[in-house]
Each structure stands twice: as structure tokens, then as C-alpha cells.
Design a protein around this motif. Sequence first.
Motif, PDB file in Angstrom:
ATOM      1  N   GLY A 296      -1.322   6.122  10.031  1.00 54.04           N
ATOM      2  CA  GLY A 296      -1.774   5.672   8.730  1.00 54.04           C
ATOM      3  C   GLY A 296      -3.129   4.995   8.766  1.00 54.04           C
ATOM      4  N   VAL A 297      -3.536   4.555   7.579  1.00 56.95           N
ATOM      5  CA  VAL A 297      -4.846   3.947   7.388  1.00 56.95           C
ATOM      6  C   VAL A 297      -4.658   2.444   7.334  1.00 56.95           C
ATOM      7  CG1 VAL A 297      -6.880   3.928   5.905  1.00 56.95           C
ATOM      8  CG2 VAL A 297      -5.388   5.944   5.946  1.00 56.95           C
ATOM      9  N   PRO A 298      -5.331   1.677   8.195  1.00 57.90           N
ATOM     10  CA  PRO A 298      -5.145   0.221   8.153  1.00 57.90           C
ATOM     11  C   PRO A 298      -5.706  -0.350   6.852  1.00 57.90           C
ATOM     12  CG  PRO A 298      -6.880   0.832   9.698  1.00 57.90           C
ATOM     13  CD  PRO A 298      -6.275   2.114   9.225  1.00 57.90           C
ATOM     14  N   ALA A 299      -4.910  -1.167   6.165  1.00 57.51           N
ATOM     15  CA  ALA A 299      -5.292  -1.622   4.824  1.00 57.51           C
ATOM     16  C   ALA A 299      -6.337  -2.742   4.844  1.00 57.51           C
ATOM     17  CB  ALA A 299      -4.045  -2.080   4.063  1.00 57.51           C
TER      18      ALA A 299
ATOM     19  N   LEU B  76      -6.633  -1.060  -3.558  1.00 64.68           N
ATOM     20  CA  LEU B  76      -5.994  -2.087  -2.732  1.00 64.68           C
ATOM     21  C   LEU B  76      -6.724  -3.397  -2.939  1.00 64.68           C
ATOM     22  CD1 LEU B  76      -5.492  -0.152   0.634  1.00 64.68           C
ATOM     23  CD2 LEU B  76      -3.922  -0.362  -1.299  1.00 64.68           C
TER      24      LEU B  76
ATOM     25  N   VAL C 261      -9.879  -2.997   2.562  1.00 65.79           N
ATOM     26  CA  VAL C 261     -10.118  -3.967   1.492  1.00 65.79           C
ATOM     27  C   VAL C 261     -11.367  -4.808   1.797  1.00 65.79           C
ATOM     28  CG1 VAL C 261      -9.199  -5.988   0.287  1.00 65.79           C
ATOM     29  CG2 VAL C 261      -7.693  -4.067   0.834  1.00 65.79           C
TER      30      VAL C 261
ATOM     31  N   VAL D  96      -8.165   6.237  -2.215  1.00 64.40           N
ATOM     32  CA  VAL D  96      -7.762   4.848  -1.987  1.00 64.40           C
ATOM     33  C   VAL D  96      -9.030   4.005  -1.902  1.00 64.40           C
ATOM     34  CG1 VAL D  96      -6.535   3.259  -0.466  1.00 64.40           C
ATOM     35  CG2 VAL D  96      -5.746   5.627  -0.692  1.00 64.40           C
ATOM     36  N   VAL D  97      -9.114   2.984  -2.745  1.00 64.24           N
ATOM     37  CA  VAL D  97     -10.322   2.173  -2.812  1.00 64.24           C
ATOM     38  C   VAL D  97      -9.984   0.733  -2.443  1.00 64.24           C
ATOM     39  CG1 VAL D  97     -12.191   1.367  -4.312  1.00 64.24           C
ATOM     40  CG2 VAL D  97     -11.196   3.645  -4.655  1.00 64.24           C
TER      41      VAL D  97
ATOM     42  N   VAL E 181      -1.581  10.841   1.173  1.00 63.54           N
ATOM     43  CA  VAL E 181      -2.960  10.703   0.669  1.00 63.54           C
ATOM     44  C   VAL E 181      -3.684  12.047   0.764  1.00 63.54           C
ATOM     45  CG1 VAL E 181      -5.216   9.651   1.152  1.00 63.54           C
ATOM     46  CG2 VAL E 181      -3.158   8.230   1.091  1.00 63.54           C
TER      47      VAL E 181
ATOM     48  N   SER F 235      -0.248  -5.859   7.584  1.00 65.97           N
ATOM     49  CA  SER F 235       0.120  -4.826   6.632  1.00 65.97           C
ATOM     50  C   SER F 235       0.497  -3.547   7.354  1.00 65.97           C
ATOM     51  CB  SER F 235      -1.056  -4.544   5.701  1.00 65.97           C
ATOM     52  OG  SER F 235      -0.861  -3.319   5.035  1.00 65.97           O
TER      53      SER F 235
ATOM     54  N   THR G 116      -3.380  16.536   8.025  1.00 64.93           N
ATOM     55  CA  THR G 116      -2.050  15.952   7.875  1.00 64.93           C
ATOM     56  C   THR G 116      -1.426  15.977   9.248  1.00 64.93           C
ATOM     57  OG1 THR G 116      -1.254  18.148   7.347  1.00 64.93           O
ATOM     58  CG2 THR G 116      -1.628  16.662   5.506  1.00 64.93           C
TER      59      THR G 116
ATOM     60  N   GLY H 148      -0.097  -0.695   6.314  1.00 65.20           N
ATOM     61  CA  GLY H 148      -1.138   0.298   6.134  1.00 65.20           C
ATOM     62  C   GLY H 148      -0.795   1.337   5.092  1.00 65.20           C
ATOM     63  N   VAL H 149      -1.731   2.270   4.929  1.00 60.97           N
ATOM     64  CA  VAL H 149      -1.624   3.310   3.923  1.00 60.97           C
ATOM     65  C   VAL H 149      -1.173   4.586   4.618  1.00 60.97           C
ATOM     66  CG1 VAL H 149      -2.875   4.531   2.119  1.00 60.97           C
ATOM     67  CG2 VAL H 149      -3.634   2.240   2.831  1.00 60.97           C
ATOM     68  N   PRO H 150      -0.061   5.189   4.182  1.00 60.49           N
ATOM     69  CA  PRO H 150       0.390   6.420   4.848  1.00 60.49           C
ATOM     70  C   PRO H 150      -0.609   7.549   4.605  1.00 60.49           C
ATOM     71  CG  PRO H 150       1.728   5.933   2.915  1.00 60.49           C
ATOM     72  CD  PRO H 150       0.799   4.768   3.080  1.00 60.49           C
ATOM     73  N   ALA H 151      -1.009   8.234   5.686  1.00 62.99           N
ATOM     74  CA  ALA H 151      -2.095   9.219   5.574  1.00 62.99           C
ATOM     75  C   ALA H 151      -1.635  10.545   4.967  1.00 62.99           C
ATOM     76  CB  ALA H 151      -2.713   9.455   6.951  1.00 62.99           C
ATOM     77  N   VAL H 152      -0.441  10.995   5.298  1.00 66.07           N
ATOM     78  CA  VAL H 152      -0.040  12.348   4.880  1.00 66.07           C
ATOM     79  C   VAL H 152       0.001  12.503   3.355  1.00 66.07           C
ATOM     80  CG1 VAL H 152       1.815  14.070   4.956  1.00 66.07           C
ATOM     81  CG2 VAL H 152       1.092  12.920   7.066  1.00 66.07           C
TER      82      VAL H 152
ATOM     83  N   ILE I 262     -13.931  -0.009   1.495  1.00 71.22           N
ATOM     84  CA  ILE I 262     -14.075   1.399   1.858  1.00 71.22           C
ATOM     85  C   ILE I 262     -13.275   2.260   0.890  1.00 71.22           C
ATOM     86  CG2 ILE I 262     -13.368   3.078   3.635  1.00 71.22           C
ATOM     87  CD1 ILE I 262     -14.191   0.898   5.701  1.00 71.22           C
ATOM     88  N   THR I 263     -13.803   3.438   0.582  1.00 73.25           N
ATOM     89  CA  THR I 263     -13.066   4.417  -0.213  1.00 73.25           C
ATOM     90  C   THR I 263     -12.511   5.479   0.727  1.00 73.25           C
ATOM     91  OG1 THR I 263     -14.402   4.059  -2.190  1.00 73.25           O
ATOM     92  CG2 THR I 263     -13.264   6.166  -2.028  1.00 73.25           C
ATOM     93  N   VAL I 264     -11.205   5.706   0.645  1.00 72.54           N
ATOM     94  CA  VAL I 264     -10.546   6.704   1.482  1.00 72.54           C
ATOM     95  C   VAL I 264     -10.106   7.848   0.579  1.00 72.54           C
ATOM     96  CG1 VAL I 264      -8.640   7.163   3.072  1.00 72.54           C
ATOM     97  CG2 VAL I 264      -9.723   4.898   3.041  1.00 72.54           C
TER      98      VAL I 264
ATOM     99  N   LEU J 124     -10.082  12.036   4.645  1.00 71.25           N
ATOM    100  CA  LEU J 124      -8.986  12.437   5.535  1.00 71.25           C
ATOM    101  C   LEU J 124      -8.688  13.911   5.310  1.00 71.25           C
ATOM    102  CD1 LEU J 124      -6.509   9.440   5.132  1.00 71.25           C
ATOM    103  CD2 LEU J 124      -8.342   9.728   6.810  1.00 71.25           C
TER     104      LEU J 124
ATOM    105  N   ILE K 103      -5.265  11.882  -2.876  1.00 72.17           N
ATOM    106  CA  ILE K 103      -5.400  10.579  -3.520  1.00 72.17           C
ATOM    107  C   ILE K 103      -6.655   9.881  -3.002  1.00 72.17           C
ATOM    108  CG2 ILE K 103      -4.335   8.256  -3.546  1.00 72.17           C
ATOM    109  CD1 ILE K 103      -1.604   9.752  -3.675  1.00 72.17           C
TER     110      ILE K 103
ATOM    111  N   PRO L 290       0.808  -1.230   0.000  1.00 69.98           N
ATOM    112  CA  PRO L 290       0.000   0.000   0.000  1.00 69.98           C
ATOM    113  C   PRO L 290       0.839   1.276   0.000  1.00 69.98           C
ATOM    114  CG  PRO L 290      -0.957  -1.615   1.504  1.00 69.98           C
ATOM    115  CD  PRO L 290       0.366  -2.184   1.050  1.00 69.98           C
TER     116      PRO L 290
END
Lengths: 326, 326
Positions: B254-257, A245, B261, A267-268, A260, A252, B248, A254-258, B265-267, B245, A265, A230
Amino acid sequence: LLVKALVVDKEAHDVRLEERPDPQPRPGEALVGVRMAGICGTDLELAQGYLDFGGVIGHEFVGRVEACDSAPEWVGRRVVAELNCACGECATCRRGLALHCERRTVLGIQGRDGALAERLAVPVANLHEVPAAVGDEHAVFTEPLAAALEVLEQVHVCPSHEVLLLGDGRIAQLVAQVLLLTGCELTACGRHEAKLALMRRRGARTVLAEELPERRFDVVVEATGRPDGPAQAVAHCRARGTVVLKTTVHGSAGVPAVPVVVDEITVVGSRCGPFQAALRLLEGGAIEVTQLISGIYPLPRAREAFAYARGREVLKVLVDAVHDGV
Amino acid sequence: LLVKALVVDKEAHDVRLEERPDPQPRPGEALVGVRMAGICGTDLELAQGYLDFGGVIGHEFVGRVEACDSAPEWVGRRVVAELNCACGECATCRRGLALHCERRTVLGIQGRDGALAERLAVPVANLHEVPAAVGDEHAVFTEPLAAALEVLEQVHVCPSHEVLLLGDGRIAQLVAQVLLLTGCELTACGRHEAKLALMRRRGARTVLAEELPERRFDVVVEATGRPDGPAQAVAHCRARGTVVLKTTVHGSAGVPAVPVVVDEITVVGSRCGPFQAALRLLEGGAIEVTQLISGIYPLPRAREAFAYARGREVLKVLVDAVHDGV
């Protein structure tokens, strides 16, 4: 009557073949004789303790309905089945999102025995008849292909898009073919030259992971099965682009928030998809799966099939539940 | 000529007031005399080392154009200005995404001096004239209100949606008002009863963070400024729902992946927004900002204003660059 079935051995963090009582379909369920089943990455994770599942494993399969009291017209038909078994009554089901039923059981994953067995019970509502032109070895790809198609159900991928696919494994191979349906410019990035070669043959550009350039893409689909996937996907997505994803990975990062937020961005998360579309595309030959089959094992050797499926160079491993010999 | 300006003191991890040479506008830039500037959460983070910024801080402001060689018609007008200064030439700019210009400088944040000063230089392309009916103390909210409006530019929030807003601070207060424009059912969750009370007065349901129930929402907007905000947002988002989100945060977890999935969810990351819409809504009174002002400090006391802005109960702190007395 006993049937052979492959179950998760929680203590050994492995699978083992057992003889189990024949599944007893409940009202609204069909008894399906399994013909062929596939092993996917989730199965490999389940075997090692993911989700703490302890039943019969397997959710990719094709079979023939052997008994069905509530809908006898299904008996004798060759079928595939959706894995999510919905309650039909919760708020999520009433919203039309049965795939996300809050009380769902999931074939071979959660609260319900799966398909790496001689027989399993499946809700009639989950069945899809397989067109005659789609052989068992292809039909068994219906579930993972549907999951790959879900990407296009969720994200509008355009012919002008530059798309990056991270991963070259089982699901990534199907996602690559699905993405190429859109006419987009696809770059696939993986760690196995032979697997990338399969994608090149379909029309993708390919690049080895260590040679992935810094550039950013309109859409990035993450199907690596790796914990750092991610973050890598976000790093290669352009401002206002989309990251999909596709893999659930144990632990995992995870997805870095900053990034995004700063790059706005989207993220789906993407899981299961449309079975009918998958069957139609397999029937018409728009998706080719033969080259993705690395081996076929008879059910009595299913544990061996699992071990083989963990190999670095291996793609889809199938288990033949009809032909017991080697 | 020297002007007073508040700069990041990298060694002290604080801000300090300096006398600096008067800004020299480059071609295409206007010299703007600052009237009022606001302090936001990003400013507080920048002061502590975020992004390693070392110049004049501040990006929320209203001022009057004092000089503008390339477009003299701007001289004398009262203006606000977008903070992202684009190159106009990179691939992202050519795509129409100037806000995301790859080579951008950002007022008071990145590579360009900001607005907590007597004067600053701003590209003419970034200027928006302020309607006469919008006073300085309101106009200074244009930038953060535009950022709040960006949520609605990105996500279609419907009247039937149950929406959760996490946070009750500066940006959350504006996001709450913006979300209420849609007719949705808004629940705001925060840690400060007095701040939640402001949202209740606008029509939101409110709940203290420790009392947030387990239930899940169609849309969750994360504006907490806390590292665990994104994970909490995902946990409260329904299957196929949307998480926005807005903050910053330095060192975010971060966002748990996996749940993204599994629940598809759409982020959506959300940053800067439409200035014209913000000015129009301030002019029409649809958004009320007076009650969000916790204090106004004269520019010579701007460092004190920063310290005050860190207070738990404090919302927006403004700095008056025209009236030098107390």
C-alpha cells in the motif's frame, strides 16, 4: 525574565508546564505575546512522542506583537501566524512552495518552540493581522480553518458532487463547514451523535460509522484520525473519484494500492492552507466556530486542558494566556 | 466444433491447454478468430490465483472477425478489442465511465473467457479496426500501450518536469516511451541492465535500483509490479508532486498515508486507456514495440510461453494462434 510554557515531557509521554527564558527573536522575527491558543489532534500526538518533538507545544494561536526590530510597524497589532517557517532559499521555496520548505521549522512541531506559552518568536513573514471583528476565541481557529480550506484549494468540489466526510472531530467539523460552502451534497460519518448533530445543524446529512451504507461517493474526505481511515475512504470512493487525506496518524495502515489502481482513484494529501481566506470567512461569519469550543483553560492549567482535550466527546479546547485566573 | 484454449488451472496454480466448445457470441457480440495474443504480468498473476479467475486467459490480442449477426459489416475486418465489457445501464456507465462499469466482465480476467484461444466472443462495442500498416506483432501491443497512455490522460506531464519511472518490465517499457512523448526529463529505474538499455536508446536516463539517489521528482510513475513499489514512489516524489500507480500487485503493502499528507502528494491510480490513440501511435511509428518482443510461441505451446514469460530477462511473449507449427 521567565515565561510560562507548556513543553513535551518525552519521558512521561505527556506535557508539563515550565518557566522558561523569554524567547529571543532572531532577525526577521517578531516577539508575540500569546492571547489564546488551541489544542489540536497533532498536539495530542506530539505529547505522546510523535515526531520526537521536545519543545514548547502549540501552533494554533492569536496574539499581539510586542517587539519587532526588523518591521516595527507590526508592534501592537493583533496577529495569527502560519506555522511553517521557510528558509526562502531551497529549491522548494524557490518554486513558491514555502509551506513545503525542505529545511522548514514548524511552530510547536518541528525545531521551533510553539504557542502554548506567554510569548513566542515568529518570522514576520508568517504574520497575518486579525480583523477587529474577529474575537480571540474565533481567531484562534484561523490555522485549523485554513487547513480545512486547503481541501478546496486542491480539489474542485462541485454542487452536483456527493461527498462523504469521514470523521466528526475538531478538523472534520471545520472541513464539513468548508465543504458545505460548495453546495455539494455532504454526508458526514462519525462515532459521536452530539458531534454529528453539530454538522446536521449546518446542513450535512449524517450517519453513525456503524451504519455507513455500502454506497460510494464522488469525493471522500478522510479526517478520522484513525489508522484505518484511508482504507475506509478508498472503499467508499467511486471509480475515478477523489479521496482527500486530511489526518496524519501515527502508524497508519496506509492506502491500499490495488483498489486505487483498479478504480483509478485519485488520492490527495492535504495539510496547511490559506490564512487570509480563513480570516475573511471568520470575519464574514460564513464559518461558525463558537459551537466547536468545548472549554477554555487558563495557561497555568494547560496540562489539565490537554487531558480534557483527549475526551471522546470533546472538540476544541482553548488555552487563555492573558487571563491567568480561573 | 472444439477450439484450443489456455485456461487457468486453479488447483495447479498454472495454466493448461484445453479443447473447448467453440464460443457462442451473444446478441451484440462478434466471434473473433485470434491471430496473435500477448502475455502480461496480470496474466501471470491470474495463473497463480489472482482474482480467482478460472476461464480462458488472455486480454491482449489481434484477430479477425469471423461472424457478427448484429453488425455484419465487421466480418472480415482485422481488430483489437477493449477488455472491459460494460453493461451500459449502471450509474457508472450512464456517467460515461464504461471502463469502470460496476457489472463489467473483463476479457480473460473476470467473468468472461479471454484471447489465448483460437476464437473468442467480444462485444461489438469493444472492437477497433487495426490500420493495415500495423502488423499483428505490433497490433497485439494496442491494449498495453493504451494502458500506458492512460498516464497522460490522467496527469499533465510537462516538458520541464523531472519524471521518475520505477520499473523496467513490459508495461514500464511502454510507459517510458509514452512519457518521452511529452518532452519531460525521464529517469527510469530498474533491476535489469538489458531492459534499462532499451529505455536509454529511446532517450531516458537510467539507473539501477540499488543506485537510485535520494532526490525527489515532480512525477513518479510506479510500474514495478512489486509490493514495495508504491512506498518507494512516494519516497521519491517531491512536495505537491504526483505519483501514478500503474501496477496491481497481489498483497501490495500500500501507499503510506503520512508522507502523502505532509508533502501533499497526489496519488493517481491508472488502469486501462485509449485504444484509438494507441493504434494511431503504433501506425505512425511514434511508439516502437519490436524490440520488446522476447519470443513468439504457437498456441499449442502456450503453456510453455507462460513459463518463459516468467523469466527475469524476458519482456513480451506472444502467442501465434494462426501458425500452429514451431
